[in-house]
Enzyme design. Structure first.
Site, PDB file in Angstrom:
ATOM      1  N   ARG A  95       0.870  -1.057  -0.189  1.00 14.97           N
ATOM      2  CA  ARG A  95      -0.095   0.057  -0.088  1.00 14.97           C
ATOM      3  C   ARG A  95       0.911   1.342   0.084  1.00 14.97           C
ATOM      4  O   ARG A  95       0.437   2.343  -0.099  1.00 14.97           O
ATOM      5  CB  ARG A  95      -0.677   0.114   1.249  1.00 14.97           C
ATOM      6  N   ARG A 132     -21.584  -0.022  -2.073  1.00 14.78           N
ATOM      7  CA  ARG A 132     -21.454  -1.424  -2.006  1.00 14.78           C
ATOM      8  C   ARG A 132     -21.923  -2.014  -0.874  1.00 14.78           C
ATOM      9  O   ARG A 132     -22.175  -1.467   0.500  1.00 14.78           O
ATOM     10  CB  ARG A 132     -19.921  -1.558  -1.855  1.00 14.78           C
ATOM     11  N   ARG A 163     -20.114  -2.637   4.393  1.00 16.53           N
ATOM     12  CA  ARG A 163     -19.004  -2.746   5.249  1.00 16.53           C
ATOM     13  C   ARG A 163     -18.520  -1.577   6.459  1.00 16.53           C
ATOM     14  O   ARG A 163     -18.986  -0.442   6.032  1.00 16.53           O
ATOM     15  CB  ARG A 163     -17.447  -2.865   4.599  1.00 16.53           C
ATOM     16  N   ARG A 174      -9.672   6.801   2.777  1.00 17.35           N
ATOM     17  CA  ARG A 174      -9.048   5.596   2.105  1.00 17.35           C
ATOM     18  C   ARG A 174      -8.540   6.308   0.898  1.00 17.35           C
ATOM     19  O   ARG A 174      -7.393   5.865   0.356  1.00 17.35           O
ATOM     20  CB  ARG A 174      -9.726   4.368   2.013  1.00 17.35           C
TER      21      ARG A 174
HETATM   22  P1  AMP Z   1      -9.215  -3.505   1.585  1.00 12.20           P
HETATM   23  O1  AMP Z   1     -10.026  -4.895   1.796  1.00 12.20           O
HETATM   24  O2  AMP Z   1      -8.093  -4.045   0.628  1.00 12.20           O
HETATM   25  O3  AMP Z   1     -10.060  -2.387   1.006  1.00 12.20           O
HETATM   26  O4  AMP Z   1      -8.716  -3.072   2.977  1.00 12.20           O
HETATM   27  C1  AMP Z   1      -9.408  -2.842   4.106  1.00 12.20           C
HETATM   28  C2  AMP Z   1      -8.735  -2.245   5.120  1.00 12.20           C
HETATM   29  O5  AMP Z   1      -7.483  -3.045   5.681  1.00 12.20           O
HETATM   30  C3  AMP Z   1      -8.114  -0.909   4.537  1.00 12.20           C
HETATM   31  O6  AMP Z   1      -8.711   0.232   4.490  1.00 12.20           O
HETATM   32  C4  AMP Z   1      -6.710  -0.771   5.775  1.00 12.20           C
HETATM   33  O7  AMP Z   1      -7.253  -0.441   6.822  1.00 12.20           O
HETATM   34  C5  AMP Z   1      -6.297  -2.343   6.043  1.00 12.20           C
HETATM   35  N1  AMP Z   1      -5.468  -2.979   4.915  1.00 12.20           N
HETATM   36  C6  AMP Z   1      -5.520  -3.684   4.198  1.00 12.20           C
HETATM   37  N2  AMP Z   1      -4.257  -3.952   3.314  1.00 12.20           N
HETATM   38  C7  AMP Z   1      -3.476  -3.375   4.195  1.00 12.20           C
HETATM   39  C8  AMP Z   1      -1.937  -2.838   3.868  1.00 12.20           C
HETATM   40  N3  AMP Z   1      -1.353  -3.345   2.855  1.00 12.20           N
HETATM   41  N4  AMP Z   1      -1.586  -1.952   4.831  1.00 12.20           N
HETATM   42  C9  AMP Z   1      -2.242  -1.321   5.924  1.00 12.20           C
HETATM   43  N5  AMP Z   1      -3.686  -1.526   5.927  1.00 12.20           N
HETATM   44  C10 AMP Z   1      -4.168  -2.213   5.075  1.00 12.20           C
END
Ligand code: AMP
Length: 227
Positions: A95, A132, A163, A174
């Site tokens: 990220r 969503r 979610r 985000r």
């Molecule tokens: P996602 O399902 O990819 O949208 O991830 C949901 C949440 O998980 C994100 O908004 C972050 O809070 C956390 N997250 C997922 N992957 C990472 C990562 N590589 N680094 C930091 N936080 C993460």
């Protein structure tokens, strides 16, 4: 399908760009281990593990979970024998540049074969995320066209809801973090000749075809064998 080695891939894109859908499809097609760090964290939260308890507040606020946690989580998974044998698609990691460098330290310079980037205008993903709804039982993703809070899941008849991190504030945060922390990785991987850029606005089928077309020369060096 003929595969010369286990492909090692990353998929990048703003949340709501279809990374999850395309990631699952591609992993199935190429028989890769699909590693979604968001899914790993959500199951850690549901199981109330130490990592889950630490991660939840960051996730609900739309913030990134601290890098040291993420690096450990991913390192453990990449070492699993099945992952080494099959290859992997990392979805949601790296990220930021710290996480990308940690991945390079772990796997060496030739640790990745390609990095897929789903390109989408930010306003477009904002609308997608706000509508969503996800089924908590089977993770089916639905779109609440009229903004309804709950929807019946057509797969398992569960109740799909937003979610906990799809609030307007967390979505905005985000997307801001994506632009600031994650987008610079596109140049980082372009410099390494790894980038496969795909317009994420078409139908899931069209986007998938474009991903495969872009991957062929990156993984197999020819237009055969990816299917
Ligand atoms: P996602 O399902 O990819 O949208 O991830 C949901 C949440 O998980 C994100 O908004 C972050 O809070 C956390 N997250 C997922 N992957 C990472 C990562 N590589 N680094 C930091 N936080 C993460």
């Amino acid at each position: 399908m003929i595969q010369s080695h286990a492909p090692k891939l990353v998929i990048l894109g703003p949340q709501g760009a279809g990374k999850g859908t395309q990631g699952q499809r591609l992993s199935k097609h190429l028989d890769l281990d699909h590693i979604s760090t968001g899914d790993l964290l959500r199951s850690a939260v549901a199981d109330q593990t130490v990592i889950g308890k630490e991660a939840k507040a960051h996730m609900d606020a739309g913030e990134l979970v601290p890098d040291d946690i993420m690096v450990r989580l991913v390192a453990q998974r990449l070492e699993e024998p099945a992952t080494v044998r099959r290859g992997f698609l990392l979805d949601g990691y790296p990220r930021n540049i710290t996480q990308a460098r940690a991945l390079e330290a772990l796997r060496g310079d030739d640790g990745l074969d390609a990095v897929i980037v789903l390109r989408l205008p930010i306003e477009f993903v904002y609308r997608r995320l706000a509508s969503r709804r996800v089924c908590p039982n089977c993770q089916t993703v639905l779109t609440a066209v009229g903004g309804e809070a709950e929807m019946r899941c057509p797969v398992c008849s569960g109740t799909a809801i937003a979610r906990s991190d799809d609030t307007p504030e967390a979505i905005a945060r985000r997307l801001e973090l994506y632009e600031r922390e994650t987008e610079p990785l596109i140049d980082h991987y372009a410099e390494r000749g790894l980038l496969v850029e795909v317009d994420g606005r078409g139908s899931p089928e069209t986007v998938f075809e474009h991903i495969l077309r872009g991957l062929r020369p990156m993984i197999w060096g020819t237009s055969e064998a990816v299917g």
